[in-house]
Design an enzyme around this catalytic site. Structure first.
Site, short mmCIF file in Angstrom:
data_model
loop_
_atom_site.label_atom_id
_atom_site.label_comp_id
_atom_site.label_asym_id
_atom_site.label_seq_id
_atom_site.Cartn_x
_atom_site.Cartn_y
_atom_site.Cartn_z
N HIS A 260 0.84 -1.19 0.00
CA HIS A 260 0.00 0.00 0.00
C HIS A 260 0.88 1.25 0.00
O HIS A 260 1.67 1.46 0.92
CB HIS A 260 -0.91 0.00 1.22
CG HIS A 260 -1.80 1.20 1.31
ND1 HIS A 260 -2.81 1.43 0.41
CD2 HIS A 260 -1.83 2.23 2.18
CE1 HIS A 260 -3.43 2.54 0.73
NE2 HIS A 260 -2.85 3.06 1.80
N ASP A 262 0.52 5.27 -0.20
CA ASP A 262 -0.32 6.46 -0.27
C ASP A 262 0.19 7.38 -1.36
O ASP A 262 1.37 7.74 -1.37
CB ASP A 262 -0.31 7.18 1.08
CG ASP A 262 -1.14 6.47 2.13
OD1 ASP A 262 -2.19 5.92 1.77
OD2 ASP A 262 -0.73 6.46 3.30
N ASP A 372 -7.81 1.76 2.84
CA ASP A 372 -7.44 2.77 3.85
C ASP A 372 -8.12 4.09 3.61
O ASP A 372 -7.47 5.12 3.49
CB ASP A 372 -5.92 2.95 3.84
CG ASP A 372 -5.44 3.90 4.92
OD1 ASP A 372 -6.09 3.98 5.97
OD2 ASP A 372 -4.43 4.58 4.71
N HIS A 577 -7.31 9.55 -0.74
CA HIS A 577 -7.91 9.54 0.59
C HIS A 577 -7.07 10.21 1.67
O HIS A 577 -7.49 10.24 2.84
CB HIS A 577 -8.26 8.11 1.01
CG HIS A 577 -7.08 7.20 1.16
ND1 HIS A 577 -6.78 6.22 0.26
CD2 HIS A 577 -6.12 7.12 2.12
CE1 HIS A 577 -5.70 5.57 0.65
NE2 HIS A 577 -5.28 6.10 1.78
#
Length: 794
Positions: A260, A262, A372, A577
């Site tokens: 993951h 971001d 997330d 997000h």
């Protein structure tokens, strides 16, 4: 055995095994101390510093100067390029040879002009394999480049991970040398580690835990760290333990590599590009040596970045995607916020994402992948189904502050009745490490025992990237089918969801929003991003509508398809997000606001017309102002509050007697941890209305197409807020826009009040720091009937 079992104390046997593999205690005589053999210095190491992120072709032409290990470089967000020349000793033939590299910052090894390995101490990647088994025909003299970003896996927060970056932080290389790596020692260390973890996780009540305890103890008895010939006997004991099989009813864990990343958070977009390169090139390297390894990866935007910056790496990714190992998932442009974007934007996320994955990989994703985000709109199942997606994976609801979500595997039903099969990995993490703890938690936390006997385990360093390591693969391979633990298989999302679907007869259904009981402060943080997002959504809609009408009028019109696609993708990127919620560092906010400043796609003359029912703005004798447009009638008192807001056609008053709307209210903003993310429930006890009028309500536009009034209130001795209340002709709602000024900053905001709900009470919320008196964000609070107040976006 050759000795008598003289001791059965659990604590002493456990600690004995722990110390035998410790990297702190007894390393002069334990097994960990034998992981590396001989070492050899590098021939030369030199460096140069760059304030900007530059490609390898440019970096390799720079003037490198000698570097001494331990010297500092930086500061934060700069890049230090190292040129490393090395010669492997001839006596190391047949050995596994590594470049051992330990430094602050995130590194990338370049060899022959191509990225080959990520190096990040925080991500347990501190060596680059020069040779698995050195042969004469291999090059013994090598020149490498190491690109080191002056930031860590989680940015460069000053004193805390989520604090503002330390702009003056300096970095260094602590170790850079050639070493012989003892693979047999690493294998034994992994076996010991897994046995120790089984002892701890299964506890004193489990017979299997005691079997692990005595196996580990016997292995210590047999293993002499200085005599490799003793290793085989210890391996045999471990092999016997780990190959005691499970029954058919045991839970199955579908292990999938994951990373993951971001798209922006504690680092800017530009650094994310390099995070993707560092992480994914390491994944490809692991696939070359582990053909069973499967890796899942979302976010089309990140794939496009890698395609642009690292075309050779992207080509390899495409090859492994065809083999079914590197699996694009998610179907969206980025892992967007699940609440703030409009429905149109949600659809565009899937449209742009699915188009990209089909164009570059020849597939359409069948699962929505959003581990997330800060909550999930009830419209998403319908949108997913409309975009060809029937499965959904996330993890974030395990963070709920008060109420634990009751399911891990279930059907999620949207507002229109659309259903998608949904899975929350029970281990409550999308960055597992392949440890026993992860597997035990996956079974123990499963809230659908008896309904679902399969779960996902996503392993690899995440959030800041990094991804899986060889050690994680070795751990999982060791316990594929070991009595006392769940069965583990390297899997893929399609295999997992196929199995869950086949056994879905007993699954429950959850209808409506998936609400996260945390991070509600993100609705009131960085209001300007939210405002620009909504304005751009509206503008892009209008441009597309106008362009379509123009195309209908004349086939000579050139529809701006490519420019619109570019603008939409910028907007979709900013809906990530951690960007649109404002839960990112300041430099990300600056990047995002720059992306909203898009060039015009064209101009066209507009004929001025008067509305059938113009707006009228009439000052009243008591200092209030009456505003009407034939649809709405609003009365704004002299202090700026809404005394009345009436929907004329049905004579519906939305401001209850004795109440007022559009009231500014101050609350203390001191969350438990996630500063600027959370507004805790106890803040409601600190409510203080803002009532001091600096400038009473006055008319700005007297009417016609638009009418408006404005007023100014004092927030504190350091801050004021000026708001303009706007009524447009033929519009069923009023708008409120304005600016809040402090001695430090200026904040713009825009809210819209719709007069469609009965007994609605409005209040504009300002969160302040009680220590400094300055405000941190603005939001719109609603109270409808007997419902509790909830802060929503401006």
């Amino acid at each position: 055995m050759y000795h008598l079992p003289v001791l059965k104390n659990r604590r002493t046997l456990l600690e004995r095994a722990e110390k035998f593999i410790s990297d702190i205690y007894f390393t002069d005589c334990n097994l960990r101390g034998r992981l590396y053999g001989e070492s050899y210095p590098l021939e030369t190491i030199s460096f140069f510093l760059s304030q900007t992120r530059i490609p390898f072709t440019e970096a390799s032409k720079q003037n490198f100067v000698p570097y001494k290990i331990g010297d500092s470089f930086g500061p934060t967000w700069w890049t230090c390029w190292f040129k490393v020349s090395l010669t492997i000793p001839e006596s190391w033939r047949g050995k596994e040879v590594h470049l051992l590299w330990e430094s602050d910052g995130e590194g990338m090894v370049w060899r022959n002009g191509q990225p080959v390995q990520g190096l990040t101490k925080e991500g347990e990647k501190t060596s680059y394999i020069l040779s698995d088994c050195l042969k004469d025909e291999e090059p013994h003299s090598v020149t490498l480049y190491v690109e080191v970003a002056c930031n860590g896996l989680f940015g460069a927060g000053q004193g805390s991970m989520i604090a503002a970056p330390d702009a003056s932080r300096m970095f260094s290389v602590q170790k850079a040398e050639l070493v012989i790596f003892n693979r047999d020692v690493q294998k034994l260390l992994t076996e010991f580690e897994m046995l120790v973890d089984i002892i701890k996780e299964l506890g004193e009540a489990e017979q299997r835990g005691y079997q692990a305890l005595f196996t580990a103890n016997e292995m210590v008895n047999l293993c002499d760290p200085f005599d490799p010939s003793s290793f085989s006997k210890a391996h045999s004991l471990a092999h016997k333990f780990f190959n005691q099989r499970n029954g058919d009813s045991q839970h199955t864990v579908h292990a999938m590599g994951h990373c993951h990343i971001d798209s922006a958070w504690l680092w800017p977009y530009e650094e994310t590009i390099r995070k993707c390169g560092r992480s994914w090139v390491t994944v490809v390297s692991l696939m070359e040596k582990n053909p069973e390894f499967v890796f899942t990866c979302s976010q089309a935007q990140q794939f496009e970045w890698v395609k642009s910056w690292y075309p050779g790496l992207f080509s390899k990714i495409q090859d492994y995607a065809k083999k079914g190992q590197f699996i694009p998932v998610g179907g969206t442009w980025v892992e967007m916020d699940g609440n703030l974007p409009s429905g149109e934007s949600m659809v565009r996320q899937f449209l742009e994402g699915q188009r990209f994955f089909n164009q570059e990989f020849g597939i359409y994703c069948k699962e929505f992948w959003l581990p997330d985000t800060f909550g999930y709109s009830a419209q998403l199942p319908q949108i997913m189904q409309g975009c060809g997606i029937s499965n959904f994976l996330t993890q974030k609801l395990s963070w709920n502050l008060v109420n634990t979500f009751p399911h891990n595997t279930f059907f999620w039903e949207g507002l229109d009745g659309s259903k998608v099969l949904t899975h929350f990995p029970p281990g409550n993490s999308y960055e597992m490490k392949g440890k026993i703890e992860d597997l035990v938690k996956t079974v123990k936390n499963n809230k659908d025992k008896g309904r679902a006997n399969h779960s996902a385990a996503l392993f690899g360093f995440g959030d800041g990237g990094g991804g899986p390591t060889q050690l994680m693969l070795d751990r999982l391979g060791l316990v594929r089918d070991t009595d006392g633990l769940p069965k583990v298989q390297m899997s893929s999302p399609s295999k997992l969801f196929s199995q869950l679907q086949a056994d879905s007869g007993l699954l429950c259904t959850w209808t409506g929003e998936l609400f996260l009981e945390l991070h509600n402060g993100s609705y009131t943080t960085q209001a300007q991003i939210k405002r620009e997002n909504r304005q751009c959504e509206t503008l892009l809609h209008d441009v597309e509508a106008a362009s379509s009408l123009a195309l209908c009028r004349t086939k000579m019109f050139l529809y701006p398809a490519e420019k619109l696609k570019h603008l939409w993708r910028l907007l979709l990127l900013n809906q990530f997000h951690d960007v649109i919620p404002g839960s990112c560092i300041g430099m990300v906010v600056e990047d995002a606001l720059n992306y909203y400043k898009a060039p015009s796609v064209g101009v066209a003359p507009v004929k001025e017309t008067q509305p059938a029912t113009p707006v009228s703005v009439t000052p009243q004798a008591d200092g209030s102002v009456l505003m009407e447009n034939g649809i709405l009638q609003a009365v704004i008192s002299k202090d700026g509050t809404l005394a009345s807001l009436c929907l004329i056609s049905v004579n519906r008053e939305t401001i209850t007697d004795g109440s007022s709307g559009n009231q500014f209210v101050m609350f203390d903003d001191v969350p438990l941890y996630w500063d600027a993310w959370d507004v805790m429930d106890y803040h409601l006890q600190t409510r203080k209305p803002v009532v001091e009028v600096v400038q009473p309500v006055r008319v700005v536009f007297p009417g016609g197409v638009r009418g408006s009034v404005s007023f100014t209130l004092r927030i504190s001795d350091k801050s004021t807020v000026t708001q303009e209340i706007i009524m447009d002709a033929m519009c069923p709602y009023i708008k409120c826009s304005g600016q809040s000024r402090t001695s430090f900053s200026k904040l713009s905001f825009l809210c819209e009040y719709e007069a469609r709900m009965q007994h609605m009470r409005f209040s504009l919320v300002i969160c302040r720091d009680p220590h400094t008196g300055t405000h941190r964000g603005t939001g719109l609070g609603l109270r409808c009937g007997s419902k509790k107040s909830r802060i929503i976006s401006c």
